[in-house]
Design an enzyme around this catalytic site. Structure first.
Site, PDB file in Angstrom:
ATOM      1  N   ASP A 127      -1.186  -1.417   6.067  1.00  0.00           N
ATOM      2  CA  ASP A 127      -1.158  -0.745   7.394  1.00  0.00           C
ATOM      3  C   ASP A 127      -2.071  -1.499   8.188  1.00  0.00           C
ATOM      4  OD1 ASP A 127       0.759   1.047   7.483  1.00  0.00           O
ATOM      5  OD2 ASP A 127      -0.288   2.627   6.536  1.00  0.00           O
ATOM      6  N   GLU A 149       0.892  -1.261   0.068  1.00  0.00           N
ATOM      7  CA  GLU A 149      -0.010  -0.064  -0.026  1.00  0.00           C
ATOM      8  C   GLU A 149       1.006   1.269  -0.104  1.00  0.00           C
ATOM      9  OE1 GLU A 149      -2.130   0.086   3.489  1.00  0.00           O
ATOM     10  OE2 GLU A 149      -2.711   2.045   3.211  1.00  0.00           O
ATOM     11  N   ASP A 198      -8.169   1.851   6.923  1.00  0.00           N
ATOM     12  CA  ASP A 198      -7.489   2.111   5.630  1.00  0.00           C
ATOM     13  C   ASP A 198      -6.964   1.029   5.076  1.00  0.00           C
ATOM     14  OD1 ASP A 198      -8.963   4.304   4.913  1.00  0.00           O
ATOM     15  OD2 ASP A 198      -7.380   5.612   5.324  1.00  0.00           O
TER      16      ASP A 198
END
Ligand code: 2B7
Length: 640
Positions: free
Chosen positions: A500, A427, A504
């Site tokens: 993470d 990401e 999100d």
């Protein structure tokens, strides 16, 4: 020891000894899966009694001591002496291996687990079993201990209301056999509900007595598999109101299908034989699909919706947005394939074709409005297929070299042997940058994701294929998608999602999992997909740094430190996002095969996972965020 302990009984004990010596041969595994399998072996006998038309309610109870009680309100196992064994039928069923089909009278057993060896196997693997039969106003009891040794042959122990009939079985799995002896309520619940969907009008109740407050779920579906389709389509938008439900019988084979189209682009087709999920399909599924394609084409041509010059609709076209349950009951099913997940009986193809064609053709004739909507949907799918074919060509690599410079995004590894290669899907650009610096460039490839991944639950193939991130992933994997998919071409043994540890990150992970589940399901099923687990805290004391995944581990570690005297000084830091770790930190905490913690992504119950993904990624936006946080772990099992 009971008085019936004669020559034939000794043989019986030898039989059950064999089960204890090699339990895997009879129940597959001795892990949690095997533990739960015992329940279904017993429940199967009760379901057979329901299929015979004599049982309306089956209750499954997890008792305080993790023993299981299964109760049915059928006729009760016959209490007479069994002609072949000279002991009671109850004792025979519970002590003679393979007693199920052979002793029950031909054709009695139509349900049955993967291994179908029944009650005696459960007895062999239990510390105790108690069978109670209610019949003719009398109560009978039979008891076994220590792997199936009879300690009380069938005995009349009391009376009951003449109206009360049935069988009750309590067993406790032997902890010497099983890795774990703790039953999981939710695992039992999913299958209990599934059995209720598959057996119309049968009530199944699951109760957990282990906590101070009992937990209970009761399932009864008057609509049977129609309600299953409704359940699977709950977070989708159907394009016609009525669920198509048809059934028929031919040559002793019973076939039932429920179906409904929705606005989505994926299909959810699940098939069962004798209540067992045939996850690799087989002849019943092939027959239905073949008839579906043919009947839709016939109808479209006859009504001049499909013109003479037009190509016929394909199997793919008529499946788009289709939710379908196929349930087949067969007196003598042959299961094939490595996991026995495929029905092999060749005669079933024609039977399934006939039964489905008859029922579906009639539906289209009687419901011209719905017919029009369905045909239009399949026509649109056909047009999209042509567009997707063009888009897909862009993802096809002409040689191995192609991928190296693919948009400059994928940093491939040098090694070409897939068995040692891994790809990290990372990401954000900055984490991607650190990952590229910190990786082992021989075996670790890095694919940094720039934007959010497209939600493939809400996009048709051609649009998905015009998405740059998705195209890169397809190209990198090397397997192709759809009909061209080829697992043997997978270029990496491990596909590792690195996001993470926040909401999100969780969202991106679910989007990726949705993509993998819908486009590359065999990759997930074969266990190639993992989630990296970046640590949440670092604890520094002296020269050592310890990384931990969550608050619990942090507190545990600190407690450990505090036990030492004198109380050491330590410094706890909350790790920021992946993007803020430098290359060395990222390598040490998340990528290095010696220290990292990976979570294998598994799809245990495909039907249930499908419902979870639809709910997660489907039309309704509101519940999604909460759901992601709470349930994203549903399809993920801690494994590595
Ligand atoms: C082949 C064996 C397994 N069986 C019967 C009759 C009823 C019946 C059963 C059962 C599990 C937990 C509660 C048939 C079949 C033995 O023969 S097994 N009910 N329930 C059960 O095991 N439940 C039966 C014909 C006439 N009367 C009774």
């Amino acid at each position: 020891m009971n008085e019936n302990y004669d020559a034939s009984a000794i043989q019986v004990l030898e039989g059950l000894e064999a089960v204890r010596k090699r339990p895997g041969m009879y129940i597959g595994t001795t892990d949690v899966k095997g533990l739960h399998h015992l329940v279904w072996e017993i429940v199967d006998n009760a379901i057979d009694e329901a299929l015979a038309g004599f049982c309306k309610h089956i209750e499954i109870t997890i008792n305080k001591d993790n023993s299981i009680t299964v109760q049915d309100d059928g006729r009760g196992i016959p209490v007479g002496v069994h002609p072949k064994t000279g002991i009671s039928t109850v004792e025979t069923v519970y002590t003679v291996l393979h007693a199920g089909g052979k002793f029950g009278g031909g054709g009695y057993k139509v349900s049955g687990g993967l291994h179908g060896v029944g009650a005696s196997v459960v007895n062999a693997l239990s510390t105790f079993v108690i069978v109670t039969v209610y019949r003719d106003g009398k109560v009978y009891e039979c008891k076994f201990e220590n792997g199936g040794k009879t300690i009380q042959s069938l005995t009349e122990v009391g009376t009951c209301n003449k109206m009360k009939t049935g069988t009750t079985v309590t067993f406790k799995p032997d902890p010497e056999i099983f890795d774990t002896d703790i039953y999981d309520y939710d695992t039992l619940k999913v299958r209990t509900r599934e059995l209720a969907f598959l057996n119309q009008d049968l009530r199944l109740t699951l109760t957990d007595l282990r906590m101070s407050e009992a937990k209970q779920d009761s399932f009864l579906y008057e609509g049977g598999i129609s309600e299953y389709v409704k359940y699977l389509n709950k977070s989708k938008t159907p394009i016609h109101e009525e669920i198509i439900h048809l059934q028929g019988e031919e040559a002793g084979v019973f076939l039932e299908v429920a179906m409904q189209y929705n606005t989505g682009y994926n299909d959810s087709i699940y098939s069962f034989v004798n209540n067992i999920n045939t996850h690799d399909g087989g002849t019943h599924e092939e027959g239905v699909k073949r008839a579906l394609t043919r009947i839709i084409n016939n109808y479209a041509r006859k009504n001049n919706i499909l013109k003479d010059k037009d190509d016929s609709l394909t199997g793919e076209d008529v499946k788009e947005g289709l939710t379908m349950i196929i349930s087949c009951k067969h007196p003598n099913p042959q299961f094939e394939g490595q996991t026995k997940g495929r029905l092999g009986n060749s005669e079933v193809r024609k039977i399934a074709d006939n039964v489905f064609a008859d029922g579906f053709e009639r539906f289209l004739m009687e419901n011209p409005e719905e017919a029009k909507i369905i045909i239009e949907k399949t026509m649109t799918a056909a047009r999209a297929r042509v567009a997707a074919k063009r888009a897909r060509e862009l993802t096809r690599r002409k040689s191995d070299l192609d991928v190296v410079n693919f948009g400059g995004k994928l940093e491939d590894c040098k090694e070409k042997d897939p068995s040692v290669c891994e790809i990290f899907i990372v990401e954000g650009d900055s984490a991607g940058g650190s990952a590229i610096k910190g990786r082992d460039s021989m075996t670790q490839a890095i694919l940094p994701l720039r934007g959010k991944i497209l939600n493939v639950e809400k996009a048709r193939l051609d649009r998905a294929l015009s998405n740059e991130e998705i195209r890169t992933i397809i190209t990198a994997f090397g397997t192709g998608i759809g009909q061209e998919f080829d697992l043997s071409k997978l270029r990496y043994n491990k596909i590792i999602i690195m996001t993470d540890a926040d909401v999100d990150g969780s969202h991106i992970r679910v989007l990726l999992l949705t993509l993998f589940y819908r486009f590359f399901r065999p990759i997930v099923e074969a266990g190639h997909v993992y989630a990296a687990q970046p640590p949440l805290f670092s604890i520094k004391h002296g020269k050592t740094i310890k990384y931990v995944l969550n608050e619990e581990e942090r507190d545990e570690y600190i407690a450990l430190l505090n036990q030492k005297t004198p109380v050491p000084k330590y410094e706890i830091k909350r790790m920021k996002g992946l993007g803020e770790m430098d290359a060395e930190e990222l390598n040490e905490t998340t990528m290095d095969i010696n220290h990292r913690i990976l979570r294998k992504i598994t799809v245990d119950d495909v039907v249930e996972a499908d419902a979870a993904f639809s709910k997660l990624m489907g039309e309704e936006v509101e519940p999604r965020r909460e759901f992601i946080v709470e349930n994203a772990g549903y399809v993920e099992n801690l494994d590595v």
